[in-house]
Design an enzyme around this catalytic site. Structure first.
Site, mmCIF file in Angstrom:
data_model
loop_
_atom_site.group_PDB
_atom_site.id
_atom_site.type_symbol
_atom_site.label_atom_id
_atom_site.label_comp_id
_atom_site.label_asym_id
_atom_site.label_seq_id
_atom_site.Cartn_x
_atom_site.Cartn_y
_atom_site.Cartn_z
ATOM 1 N N VAL A 193 0.885 -1.165 0.000
ATOM 2 C CA VAL A 193 0.000 0.000 0.000
ATOM 3 C C VAL A 193 0.920 1.210 0.000
ATOM 4 O O VAL A 193 1.725 1.385 0.910
ATOM 5 C CB VAL A 193 -0.922 0.011 1.237
ATOM 6 C CG1 VAL A 193 -1.800 1.261 1.233
ATOM 7 C CG2 VAL A 193 -1.787 -1.245 1.261
ATOM 8 N N SER A 194 0.822 2.041 -1.022
ATOM 9 C CA SER A 194 1.775 3.136 -1.202
ATOM 10 C C SER A 194 1.657 4.177 -0.100
ATOM 11 O O SER A 194 0.645 4.288 0.585
ATOM 12 C CB SER A 194 1.556 3.805 -2.559
ATOM 13 O OG SER A 194 1.709 2.880 -3.609
ATOM 14 N N ALA A 195 2.724 4.974 0.057
ATOM 15 C CA ALA A 195 2.732 6.054 1.038
ATOM 16 C C ALA A 195 1.654 7.076 0.684
ATOM 17 O O ALA A 195 1.456 7.402 -0.487
ATOM 18 C CB ALA A 195 4.102 6.719 1.073
#
Length: 429
Positions: free
Chosen positions: A89-91
């Site tokens: 899950v990206s920043a």
């Protein structure tokens, strides 16, 4: 549109308090993202901010502490047998920036390539009840996890597909917007074909080890960029997979310092490893930058050089003084034969006070170290003189096989499906 589930009547005070905690953390997360946008001279779109305030990120991070779920950091959700990250899950700051690039409007049909669930939920908020979101991934475990989290958060209307993203989702096309949340080496034909003319896609495109999130608008048979952002993503799997090459140069395992190069770039690894053990030449450019000033476009200028690659270093090698790069995990470098030059750690223009502004320089190792360091420093001067205060770089993406005469002027990068032209002026027919 708020679709996630909230407390129902009858919950006790402790339960209510536990559900308020994520809301406070989420609010703090969004305020931090907005502040970082402001520092970079960008404004976060109101709709993106509203979506970030609505979607419960912790639901898409099961087993993760609440504070970590709302930290401005990526969350690794799967690694391969070698321990390499293959899904995450990206920043939040990266997500917000890319959604701003995508410019989603209510009613849009959106395809997401690379699924984690959280970004798809944000897209669902942006398109509203009259839009449609399809998220796809090649990994069945990732798709199942995304489906479970989307349902748990109340986004059961988001479509999930298990398929190779290289080929898009023709059965649900055309799309108004396409976003890739995996690192791509090329732009597949299906992505261009499945988006409406005038539609926009956002993709983290990797070239010579350098990745940027490019917002690309379809203009007939080609794509032209509208913005770009720094980013980093796990690479695509499947038919679109394309691995670069890591060239170790120093250390017991020769991996404390290394280069990241394209597969077809000629590299004399033994000669370069030998050069790293020798003396270091240095050249300073006279070009300075203020603390906190953004200069990542300099990297895009340097990537146009045929000798360009990326130097990486472990902290241990930096502490030992083996190398002193400007960025530990991705410093621009040039390689020529048995010589390597890289952008040095910036030094204070006033060495007595140690204060900024800070000067760009180049370090080099090898038989031609002084000359290659001078070449890198001169390219920094050219960037400063010709491009630093001018128009932003522009990326044009044409189908493979497009004749040279039909391409705009610029640096041409030939890939499997595309001829990509990086320039500093927009292409007009």
């Amino acid at each position: 549109m708020t679709t996630h589930r909230t407390n129902s009547p009858g919950f006790d005070d402790a339960t209510a308090e536990s559900n308020r905690a994520p809301e406070a953390l989420r609010s703090s997360m969004v305020e931090g993202i907005a502040a970082r946008h402001e520092q970079l001279g960008r404004a976060m779109p109101t709709a993106v901010e509203a979506a970030l305030r609505t979607v419960p990120r912790h639901v898409f991070a099961p087993g993760v502490e609440l504070e970590a779920a709302y930290a401005d950091d990526s969350l690794v959700t799967k690694k391969n047998e070698r321990g390499v990250n293959i899904s995450s899950v990206s920043a939040p700051t990266i997500i917000a920036g890319m959604l701003g690039q995508l410019d989603v409007q209510p009613g849009h049909r959106v395809l997401e390539i690379g699924s984690g669930g959280y970004n798809a939920a944000l897209l669902a908020e942006l398109v509203g009840p009259d839009g449609a979101v399809t998220t796809m991934d090649i990994d069945p475990e990732v798709v199942d996890r995304a489906r479970t989290c989307l349902d748990r958060a109340g986004y059961d209307h988001v479509r999930t597909l298990r398929a190779d993203g290289e080929f898009g989702a023709a059965e649900f096309s055309p799309f108004d917007r396409i976003i890739a949340t995996v690192g791509a080496w090329d732009i597949p034909p299906a992505w261009r074909e499945q988006i409406v003319d005038g539609g926009r896609m956002v993709a983290p495109l990797r070239t010579k080890g350098l990745t940027r999130s490019w917002a690309l608008q379809r203009c007939g048979d080609h794509l032209v960029s509208r913005s770009h952002l720094m980013c980093g993503f796990v690479p695509m799997q499947g038919a679109g997979e394309h691995r670069g090459r890591a060239v170790p140069l120093y250390g017991d395992d020769r991996e404390q310092v290394g280069l990241w190069v394209d597969e077809d770039q000629p590299i004399d690894a033994a000669a370069l490893a030998s050069a790293m053990a020798g003396p270091r030449a240095e050249t300073w450019s006279g070009v300075v930058v203020d603390k906190g000033e953004f200069f990542a476009d300099q990297d895009l200028w340097l990537v146009t050089l045929p000798e360009f690659c990326v130097l990486t270093a472990q902290q241990e090698a930096i502490d030992q003084g083996v190398v002193s790069p400007s960025w530990r995990l991705g410093t621009p470098a040039l390689v020529e034969g048995g010589t390597v030059a890289y952008r040095a750690r910036l030094r204070p223009a006033d060495p007595e006070t140690g204060q900024g502004p800070y000067e760009f320089g180049a370090y080099a190792h090898g038989p031609d170290a002084p000359e290659l360091a001078d070449r890198l420093a001169e390219q920094i001067r050219i960037w400063d003189r010709d491009h630093r205060a001018g128009p932003e770089p522009v990326l044009n993406v044409f189908p493979a096989g497009t004749p040279d005469a039909e391409l705009p002027q610029g640096c041409v990068l030939d890939k499997r499906h595309s001829r990509i032209v990086l320039s500093w002026s927009e292409y007009t027919e």
